[in-house]
Scaffold this active site. Structure first.
Site, PDB file in Angstrom:
ATOM      1  CE  LYS A 189      -1.802   2.870   2.660  1.00 21.15           C
ATOM      2  NZ  LYS A 189      -1.675   4.036   1.765  1.00 21.15           N
ATOM      3  N   GLY A 242       6.636   4.596   8.392  1.00 21.04           N
ATOM      4  CA  GLY A 242       5.839   5.821   8.468  1.00 21.04           C
ATOM      5  C   GLY A 242       6.036   6.479   9.819  1.00 21.04           C
ATOM      6  CB  SER A 243       4.199   9.190  11.422  1.00 19.46           C
ATOM      7  OG  SER A 243       2.900   8.636  11.393  1.00 19.46           O
ATOM      8  CB  THR A 244       6.414   7.578  16.091  1.00 19.75           C
ATOM      9  OG1 THR A 244       7.761   7.462  15.599  1.00 19.75           O
ATOM     10  CG2 THR A 244       6.310   6.908  17.445  1.00 19.75           C
ATOM     11  N   GLY A 247       2.470   4.100  13.542  1.00 13.62           N
ATOM     12  CA  GLY A 247       3.136   2.841  13.886  1.00 13.62           C
ATOM     13  C   GLY A 247       2.571   2.238  15.168  1.00 13.62           C
ATOM     14  CD  GLU A 264      13.011   0.206   9.334  1.00 12.96           C
ATOM     15  OE1 GLU A 264      13.506   1.171   9.961  1.00 12.96           O
ATOM     16  OE2 GLU A 264      13.624  -0.832   9.068  1.00 12.96           O
ATOM     17  CB  CYS A 298      12.963   8.397   8.656  1.00 10.67           C
ATOM     18  SG  CYS A 298      13.973   7.415   7.556  1.00 10.67           S
ATOM     19  CD  GLU A 399       9.885  12.290  11.651  1.00  5.54           C
ATOM     20  OE1 GLU A 399       8.735  11.857  11.851  1.00  5.54           O
ATOM     21  OE2 GLU A 399      10.765  11.639  11.076  1.00  5.54           O
TER      22      GLU A 399
HETATM   23  P1  NAD Z   1       2.275   8.211   7.808  1.00  9.05           P
HETATM   24  O1  NAD Z   1       2.481   7.441   9.077  1.00  9.05           O
HETATM   25  O2  NAD Z   1       1.290   9.288   7.806  1.00  9.05           O
HETATM   26  O3  NAD Z   1       1.843   7.213   6.625  1.00  9.05           O
HETATM   27  C1  NAD Z   1       2.640   6.121   6.237  1.00  9.05           C
HETATM   28  C2  NAD Z   1       1.762   5.113   5.516  1.00  9.05           C
HETATM   29  O4  NAD Z   1       0.815   4.588   6.445  1.00  9.05           O
HETATM   30  C3  NAD Z   1       0.945   5.692   4.354  1.00  9.05           C
HETATM   31  O5  NAD Z   1       0.897   4.756   3.310  1.00  9.05           O
HETATM   32  C4  NAD Z   1      -0.424   5.887   5.000  1.00  9.05           C
HETATM   33  O6  NAD Z   1      -1.473   5.867   4.054  1.00  9.05           O
HETATM   34  C5  NAD Z   1      -0.498   4.684   5.919  1.00  9.05           C
HETATM   35  N1  NAD Z   1      -1.438   4.798   7.045  1.00  9.05           N
HETATM   36  C6  NAD Z   1      -1.871   5.932   7.652  1.00  9.05           C
HETATM   37  N2  NAD Z   1      -2.748   5.618   8.646  1.00  9.05           N
HETATM   38  C7  NAD Z   1      -2.849   4.265   8.675  1.00  9.05           C
HETATM   39  C8  NAD Z   1      -3.576   3.337   9.476  1.00  9.05           C
HETATM   40  N3  NAD Z   1      -4.385   3.749  10.452  1.00  9.05           N
HETATM   41  N4  NAD Z   1      -3.445   2.012   9.238  1.00  9.05           N
HETATM   42  C9  NAD Z   1      -2.612   1.583   8.261  1.00  9.05           C
HETATM   43  N5  NAD Z   1      -1.912   2.404   7.456  1.00  9.05           N
HETATM   44  C10 NAD Z   1      -2.007   3.740   7.665  1.00  9.05           C
HETATM   45  O7  NAD Z   1       3.741   8.694   7.362  1.00  9.05           O
HETATM   46  P2  NAD Z   1       4.113   9.605   6.118  1.00  9.05           P
HETATM   47  O8  NAD Z   1       3.700  10.992   6.458  1.00  9.05           O
HETATM   48  O9  NAD Z   1       3.654   8.985   4.852  1.00  9.05           O
HETATM   49  O10 NAD Z   1       5.719   9.471   6.117  1.00  9.05           O
HETATM   50  C11 NAD Z   1       6.519  10.215   6.927  1.00  9.05           C
HETATM   51  C12 NAD Z   1       6.923   9.432   8.164  1.00  9.05           C
HETATM   52  O11 NAD Z   1       7.591   8.232   7.777  1.00  9.05           O
HETATM   53  C13 NAD Z   1       7.916  10.185   9.008  1.00  9.05           C
HETATM   54  O12 NAD Z   1       7.567  10.059  10.366  1.00  9.05           O
HETATM   55  C14 NAD Z   1       9.231   9.485   8.722  1.00  9.05           C
HETATM   56  O13 NAD Z   1      10.192   9.607   9.734  1.00  9.05           O
HETATM   57  C15 NAD Z   1       8.782   8.078   8.534  1.00  9.05           C
HETATM   58  N6  NAD Z   1       9.799   7.298   7.794  1.00  9.05           N
HETATM   59  C16 NAD Z   1      10.556   6.386   8.481  1.00  9.05           C
HETATM   60  C17 NAD Z   1      11.554   5.661   7.817  1.00  9.05           C
HETATM   61  C18 NAD Z   1      12.416   4.671   8.553  1.00  9.05           C
HETATM   62  O14 NAD Z   1      13.073   3.879   7.891  1.00  9.05           O
HETATM   63  N7  NAD Z   1      12.440   4.660   9.873  1.00  9.05           N
HETATM   64  C19 NAD Z   1      11.762   5.869   6.451  1.00  9.05           C
HETATM   65  C20 NAD Z   1      10.972   6.794   5.779  1.00  9.05           C
HETATM   66  C21 NAD Z   1       9.980   7.503   6.474  1.00  9.05           C
END
Ligand code: NAD
Length: 505
Positions: A189, A242-244, A247, A264, A298, A399
């Site tokens: 996704k 994605g975001s904490t 997560g 991650e 990130c 962040e």
């Molecule tokens: P986000 O958490 O908003 O979204 C990430 C993904 O999760 C998207 O595909 C989103 O549609 C999906 N999502 C959102 N809500 C969900 C839910 N309730 N259930 C399942 N899936 C859901 O993050 P973002 O804004 O897309 O990306 C930025 C974040 O990603 C930052 O916090 C960044 O630090 C982190 N990031 C971490 C790494 C790493 O390796 N640690 C790498 C890249 C980005």
């Protein structure tokens, strides 16, 4: 539901006006027929329409992936055959490198250099796992007498892979390559803001010979498609980047089915510049550490701590070079900093800066939305340096995910380590010093998954990438990732000449 079998997967124009889901080896419109648009953040212009996956599509994708895993041949192929197909995926990506770069720039607004590096790394990830999986072995363990034990890795099953918008193709590669290398079936996704290169990657997998149902791509909302996959009983694992906060929710929801989870997550990575550092290298590395990818990384080194006796020199050089950074046409080699992903994120970034200023921070340079000539309808933020900040300010704790860095002083090594670790996150970190013993000592004390010593780069295929603390758990990009897509089976056998009768009856 309309399927689009008539359109062959091979060599579709990457830059086109519509993109579809990939389910069971077919390009499909969504069951609902709904679509959404993707926008070029550099210009604000619409790029393409994308079929919008919903729960119905997610269900079809899970069924296809389940069928491919339970009854298909992919996991039973000799490992060399899967390895060859991974190399073929990489080969097609290499042949279409420029197209992938162009598409990634259009979808994200990132600079040419950033996109080129990330697309190349995505290719190398497939090549790395094509090699690594061949020697991904079980173990033979010491046993008494006529007992024998060995372990085997078995693919974990159907995996949901949820990826963010900041590195769309590279994050997809980090997940797709190891999962399919070991024989899993997947549903990817992508982030709704940047779905295009992940869809194209799915098409390339099919073109390279990955059987139908093994790689499914379902763009759609996180609340809807993402959440459905996380809770689904027939999904064995969720790999999330994605975001904490998201997560945390995912971990909670996945617990009802005891799904395997890798997370991650976000970061607030520190960079420690010691007085004995090569100052020029520390300045250049710090510049890259925060402003690369417009700070939307990130592992962005967004908190810089400089030893007090070189602080003034460091700041003079750092501010001077930051002011030289060029924003503008992302397709030009000389552009250093690309656009911000959308207006919401632009406002989030500005909100952090303005709140820091209200709390007494000094803006050394930048500090506002940027107006870029020729790109007035895009989303841009000036590379920004904040000083006179304290550890308890939001701009230092949270962040920001934009081109904003805070700089503070430290007196000695002990204080540097304390400040670096004073964060709920623990993803990246950097140490700038010529003293090897110091680098070793400090890197052992830093609470982070990655320590960069005199090095601006954090991720190469083969190097473990992942976080401590609230930055998540599990490591990607390395051999160990293969284990995270496998169950370990322990086979205990007895080859004695006399049969065993443990109960003595
Ligand atoms: P986000 O958490 O908003 O979204 C990430 C993904 O999760 C998207 O595909 C989103 O549609 C999906 N999502 C959102 N809500 C969900 C839910 N309730 N259930 C399942 N899936 C859901 O993050 P973002 O804004 O897309 O990306 C930025 C974040 O990603 C930052 O916090 C960044 O630090 C982190 N990031 C971490 C790494 C790493 O390796 N640690 C790498 C890249 C980005």
């Amino acid at each position: 539901m309309s399927t689009m079998k008539e359109q062959p997967i091979e060599q579709l124009d990457m830059k086109r006006s519509s993109y579809h889901l990939i389910i069971d080896g077919e390009r499909r419109e969504s069951v609902s027929g709904e679509t959404f648009t993707t926008v070029n953040p550099a210009t604000g212009e619409e790029i393409a329409r994308v079929s919008k996956g919903t729960i119905e599509d997610a269900e079809l994708a899970v069924e296809a992936a389940r069928q491919a895993f339970d009854h298909g041949k992919w996991r039973h192929f000799p490992v060399n055959k899967r390895s060859r197909i991974l190399n073929k995926i990489a080969g097609i990506m290499r042949a279409r490198f420029n197209e992938l770069v162009e598409l990634e720039i259009l979808d994200t607004g990132k600079s040419l250099a950033a996109a080129q590096g990330q697309v190349m790394q995505a290719i190398e990830d497939f090549e790395f796992y094509a090699g690594a999986v061949v020697s991904h072995r079980g173990s033979v363990n010491a046993m008494p007498g006529a007992f024998q034990n060995h372990t085997e890795h078995e693919p974990i099953g159907v995996c949901a892979q949820i990826i963010p918008w900041n590195y769309p193709l590279m994050m997809a590669a980090w997940k797709v390559a190891p999962a399919i290398a070991v024989g899993c079936s997947i549903i990817v996704k992508p982030a709704s803001l940047t779905p295009l290169t992940a869809i194209v990657l799915g098409e390339i997998c099919l073109e390279a010979g990955v059987p139908a149902g093994v790689v499914n791509i379902v763009p759609g909302s996180g609340q809807d498609v993402g959440n459905y996959l996380v809770e689904h009983k027939k999904v064995n694992k969720v790999a999330f980047t994605g975001s904490t906060p998201v997560g945390r929710k995912i971990m909670e929801k996945a617990s009802s089915t005891l799904k395997r989870v890798t997370l991650e997550l976000g970061g607030k990575s520190p960079s420690l510049v010691f007085a004995d550092a090569d100052l020029e290298a520390a300045v250049d590395g710090s510049l890259f550490g925060i402003f690369y990818n417009s700070g939307q990384s990130c592992e962005a080194r967004s908190r810089i701590y400089v030893q007090d006796n070189i602080y003034d020199d460091f700041m003079r050089m750092f501010i001077e070079k930051t002011r030289k950074l060029k924003l503008g046409n992302p397709f030009l080699k000389e552009t250093h900093v690309g656009a911000i992903i959308n207006e919401d994120q632009l406002n989030v970034i500005d909100g952090f800066v303005q709140s820091a200023v209200r709390e007494g921070a000094t803006v050394e340079t930048g500090g506002q939305k940027a107006v870029v000539s020729g790109y007035e309808n895009g989303y841009w933020y000036e590379p920004t340096i904040l000083t006179n900040v304290t550890q308890d300010m939001e701009a230092v704790k949270e962040e920001i995910f934009g081109p904003v860095v805070t700089v503070m002083k430290f007196k000695d090594e002990k204080e540097a380590v304390r400040l670096a670790n004073d964060s709920e996150y623990g993803l990246g970190s950097a140490i700038w010093t010529k003293d090897h013993a110091r680098a070793t000592r400090v890197s052992k004390q830093i609470e982070a998954g990655i320590v960069m010593v005199n090095c601006p780069f954090s991720a190469f295929p083969g190097t473990p990438f992942g976080g401590y603390k609230q930055s998540g758990f599990g490591r990607e990009l390395c051999v160990e990732t293969l284990d995270l897509y496998c169950e370990t089976k322990s086979i205990v056998a007895y080859y004695g000449s006399k049969p065993l009768n443990p109960l003595g009856i």
